[in-house]
Design a protein around this motif. Structure first.
Motif, PDB file in Angstrom:
ATOM      1  N   GLN A 176     -36.065 -22.934  37.729  1.00 37.81           N
ATOM      2  CA  GLN A 176     -35.895 -22.985  36.275  1.00 37.81           C
ATOM      3  C   GLN A 176     -36.927 -23.917  35.650  1.00 37.81           C
ATOM      4  O   GLN A 176     -37.505 -23.609  34.596  1.00 37.81           O
ATOM      5  CB  GLN A 176     -34.478 -23.442  35.931  1.00 37.81           C
ATOM      6  CG  GLN A 176     -34.188 -23.474  34.439  1.00 37.81           C
ATOM      7  CD  GLN A 176     -32.730 -23.755  34.140  1.00 37.81           C
ATOM      8  OE1 GLN A 176     -31.904 -22.870  34.123  1.00 37.81           O
ATOM      9  NE2 GLN A 176     -32.407 -25.020  33.924  1.00 37.81           N
ATOM     10  N   HIS A 210     -30.755 -21.354  27.834  1.00 38.53           N
ATOM     11  CA  HIS A 210     -30.463 -20.728  29.122  1.00 38.53           C
ATOM     12  C   HIS A 210     -29.090 -20.059  29.152  1.00 38.53           C
ATOM     13  O   HIS A 210     -28.662 -19.612  30.224  1.00 38.53           O
ATOM     14  CB  HIS A 210     -30.544 -21.771  30.236  1.00 38.53           C
ATOM     15  CG  HIS A 210     -31.882 -22.406  30.399  1.00 38.53           C
ATOM     16  ND1 HIS A 210     -33.031 -21.678  30.628  1.00 38.53           N
ATOM     17  CD2 HIS A 210     -32.270 -23.711  30.339  1.00 38.53           C
ATOM     18  CE1 HIS A 210     -34.062 -22.500  30.717  1.00 38.53           C
ATOM     19  NE2 HIS A 210     -33.629 -23.740  30.535  1.00 38.53           N
ATOM     20  N   THR A 244     -24.438 -20.392  35.586  1.00 43.73           N
ATOM     21  CA  THR A 244     -23.760 -19.860  36.768  1.00 43.73           C
ATOM     22  C   THR A 244     -22.455 -19.189  36.358  1.00 43.73           C
ATOM     23  O   THR A 244     -21.640 -19.787  35.650  1.00 43.73           O
ATOM     24  CB  THR A 244     -23.455 -20.969  37.788  1.00 43.73           C
ATOM     25  OG1 THR A 244     -22.629 -21.968  37.181  1.00 43.73           O
ATOM     26  CG2 THR A 244     -24.723 -21.621  38.298  1.00 43.73           C
ATOM     27  N   ILE A 279     -28.005 -25.113  35.657  1.00 48.19           N
ATOM     28  CA  ILE A 279     -28.289 -23.698  35.888  1.00 48.19           C
ATOM     29  C   ILE A 279     -27.145 -22.849  35.357  1.00 48.19           C
ATOM     30  O   ILE A 279     -25.972 -23.136  35.634  1.00 48.19           O
ATOM     31  CB  ILE A 279     -28.460 -23.414  37.399  1.00 48.19           C
ATOM     32  CG1 ILE A 279     -29.462 -24.378  38.008  1.00 48.19           C
ATOM     33  CG2 ILE A 279     -28.878 -21.965  37.631  1.00 48.19           C
ATOM     34  CD1 ILE A 279     -30.816 -24.347  37.366  1.00 48.19           C
ATOM     35  N   LEU A 312     -32.504 -23.653  42.683  1.00 48.94           N
ATOM     36  CA  LEU A 312     -32.491 -22.947  41.399  1.00 48.94           C
ATOM     37  C   LEU A 312     -33.051 -23.831  40.284  1.00 48.94           C
ATOM     38  O   LEU A 312     -33.721 -23.356  39.364  1.00 48.94           O
ATOM     39  CB  LEU A 312     -31.069 -22.492  41.070  1.00 48.94           C
ATOM     40  CG  LEU A 312     -30.564 -21.298  41.887  1.00 48.94           C
ATOM     41  CD1 LEU A 312     -29.058 -21.144  41.740  1.00 48.94           C
ATOM     42  CD2 LEU A 312     -31.264 -20.007  41.452  1.00 48.94           C
ATOM     43  N   GLY A 313     -32.765 -25.132  40.379  1.00 51.61           N
ATOM     44  CA  GLY A 313     -33.306 -26.053  39.389  1.00 51.61           C
ATOM     45  C   GLY A 313     -34.823 -26.116  39.422  1.00 51.61           C
ATOM     46  O   GLY A 313     -35.487 -26.192  38.377  1.00 51.61           O
TER      47      GLY A 313
END
Length: 610
Positions: free
Chosen positions: A504, A447, A527, A525, A500-501
């Motif tokens: 994802q 990621h 960021t 995440i 957001l988790g």
């Protein structure tokens, strides 16, 4: 090993550049505090009426002591309140410290209180917009407390996010005074961090209700002491120790224990010994030098600490006449290995870290690898090698013994020879959108690079509404702008992370780009935070539109917008303005919002001149 290990070349090179860059401002600062030290004790220069005011409420014996200049007077400055778990233990500290200072041959007076607000309570609320500004308010409050020319040293009682940096910045204005930071310790472990995160994510998906979420949070945050995850508060504690401002091993001893009480009393006795009236005069302005600041960055990187300190350490350094830049963080991050996995970078909490070997093991490993300056001044009167030791209570009282030389839990704490990662997990990304900080230590390598269309929001509430409406179930880069210091005080945006988790975990490529903050709990995440120049200052983020393709590459250190010339666009959106920036006391801070500097300069309202 002794501390004779050669300094790692990059650490030496970064330190030397900071010294050269800071030469004029640091020299002016040292000249100022050394001149102030020549007037010490300053109360000797007070007029009779002034001095009488200063000890009017003291006991007769203390009045007699303070009439002269033979005994040191120690200021106690506290962030106590009993709403915040981290600061509730400070209620009983002043009386204990006064006794300890008296036993060491001095007098202690409670000089003043400083505000202490909690980001955990104000998260997602308008009160969070005061949070960053509260650091500079704490600094000014500390200066007011010490401004009476009565004191020969100070004990600073604080733990959490902006409070500890504010206390230090304020104390550095009185850099000729010895200062010891007095911690309160973390609460005992509650609900596991893995389970807490699971329930938060289920709540974000609507799969559990608010009562279930509150039950989980209550089981996590359940008693007196600091929250046990490794956010800004606990990073503060580690930094105070690695900078030599705590007694060795004091950071993570639980409140309400006999060892915690013994360490508190020892802090009172020690600061009394460090005054100019003693044999080991050690002012805080001499402890916090270029080497100590490099040590603080190394400690931050080695433990995967809070990204808030890319702001706070710059501001602290400036208060001591030292010029840190984000480049210094980036260069050190490339060579400092990650030695700790503490939530949100792992499942363990700070109590597990402490039990595995804690700061004594960590500091010893970094010293032996040449990653720390060992020959620095500390509040122990010795150098940093003293911090290889840990405190114990014996029949003879409080003593220090050598810390463990082997980690007792390598899932939490590892040696330099076998780190969790070869670098510190903190990256600086630069590109046509500006410059930002990325914390990679909790983000899986797959990621680290995200390229996707932008979805632009000017308020975190709008993002959450879009998530709840099912509009974000796809690949995208969330751009949450007008969240910088000039726009609305730079609040933390943790409310975004569970959503957001979820996205994802569904297999979407998602990232967050913002000029706001995310602190130590940014999690899994990718960021890019603290983006500067911020949108409210005319930064490129103000010109980004929905659908623009953004590429965040934490590996290459880039943050770019593809195929678009932003110079051809006018800014869109914007902060609400002064008329809307009211309520929750925000209108009282409007002048600070207008005066604040950029994040990479410490996001401070102060123009610190030496």
């Amino acid at each position: 090993m002794s501390g004779s290990t050669s300094l790692y070349p990059v650490v030496a090179e970064v330190t030397e550049r900071i010294i050269v860059r800071s030469a004029a401002s640091r020299a002016a600062y040292l000249a100022r505090i050394r001149a102030a030290a020549q007037e010490h004790p300053m109360r000797g220069g007070l007029g009779c009426a002034n001095l009488a005011h200063g000890f009017a409420a003291c006991a007769p014996a203390d009045k007699l002591a303070l009439r002269g200049v033979a005994k040191p007077d120690i200021a106690i400055v506290s962030a106590y309140n009993d709403m915040l778990s981290a600061h509730q233990p400070f209620e009983t500290y002043p009386a204990l410290l006064k006794r300890a200072v008296h036993d060491a041959g001095g007098v202690a007076q409670f000089a003043g209180a400083v505000p202490a607000m909690c980001d955990g309570i104000t998260q997602g609320r308008t009160g969070m917009q005061l949070s960053l500004f509260s650091r500079d308010l704490v600094a000014m409050s500390t200066a007011v407390a010490l401004a009476h020319d009565m004191f020969d040293g100070a004990l600073l009682l604080g733990v959490c996010d902006k409070i500890v940096p504010g206390l230090i910045i304020g104390a550095l204005s009185f850099g000729h005074l010895p200062v010891v930071l007095v911690p309160a310790g973390p609460m005992t472990s509650g609900l596991s961090n893995t389970e807490k995160s699971r329930v938060r994510q289920l709540y974000a998906e609507g799969k559990v209700d608010r009562d279930d979420l509150l039950d989980a949070e209550t089981a996590s945050y359940h008693g007196a002491g600091t929250c046990t995850f490794y956010g800004t508060a606990n990073t503060n504690q580690m930094l105070m120790e690695i900078m030599g401002l705590h007694l060795p091993g004091a950071s993570f001893v639980n409140p309400g224990t006999t060892l915690r009480e013994a360490l508190t009393a020892a802090a009172g006795r020690q600061v009394t010994r460090l005054t100019a009236l003693g044999d080991t005069y050690t002012p805080i302005g001499e402890i916090i030098d270029e080497r100590a600041m490099v040590n603080s960055i190394v400690g931050l990187l080695a433990t995967g600490g809070s990204t808030n300190h890319t702001i706070h350490l710059v501001a602290i350094a400036a208060a001591a006449g030292i010029r840190l830049t984000w480049d210094d963080f980036a260069e050190l991050s490339a060579v400092v290995p990650l030695l700790a996995r503490i939530y949100p970078n792992g499942s363990a909490d700070v109590n597990h870290f402490h039990a595995a070997g804690g700061t004594a093991f960590l500091i010893g490993e970094l010293l032996d690898a040449g990653l720390l300056h060992g020959n620095v001044r500390t509040v122990t009167g010795a150098d940093l090698n003293r911090y290889r030791q840990e405190p114990v209570l014996t029949e003879r009282g409080l003593l220090w013994r050598d810390g463990v030389r082997k980690s007792l839990d390598t899932d939490v704490l590892r040696p330099v020879a076998d780190p969790f990662a070869p670098d510190g997990g903190l990256r600086m990304v630069t590109g046509r959108l500006g410059r930002a900080v990325v914390k990679t230590s909790a983000v899986r390598p797959e990621h680290h690079v995200v390229q996707a269309p932008a979805r632009v929001f000017d308020d975190q509430a709008d993002f959450l509404a879009a998530f709840q409406a099912g509009e974000l179930d796809r690949d995208f880069v969330a751009v949450v702008r007008y969240q910088g210091p000039r726009a609305n005080g730079m609040p933390e945006l943790h409310k975004l992370i569970p959503a957001l988790g979820v996205l994802q975990d569904r297999g979407h490529r998602v990232a967050l780009v913002t000029d706001g903050r995310m602190s130590g709990a940014s999690g899994k995440i990718p960021t890019a935070i603290h983006l500067t120049p911020e949108a409210a200052a005319g930064g490129p983020l103000a010109r980004v539109c929905d659908g623009d393709v953004i590429r965040l590459d934490a590996t290459a250190g880039t943050l770019d917008i593809l195929g678009i010339d932003l110079d051809d666009r006018e800014p869109s959106g914007g902060p609400p303005g002064d008329d809307a920036w009211v309520g929750t006391g925000r209108e009282l801070f409007a002048a600070m919002r207008r005066a604040v500097g950029p994040a990479d300069h410490g996001a401070t309202i102060m123009t610190v001149t030496a």
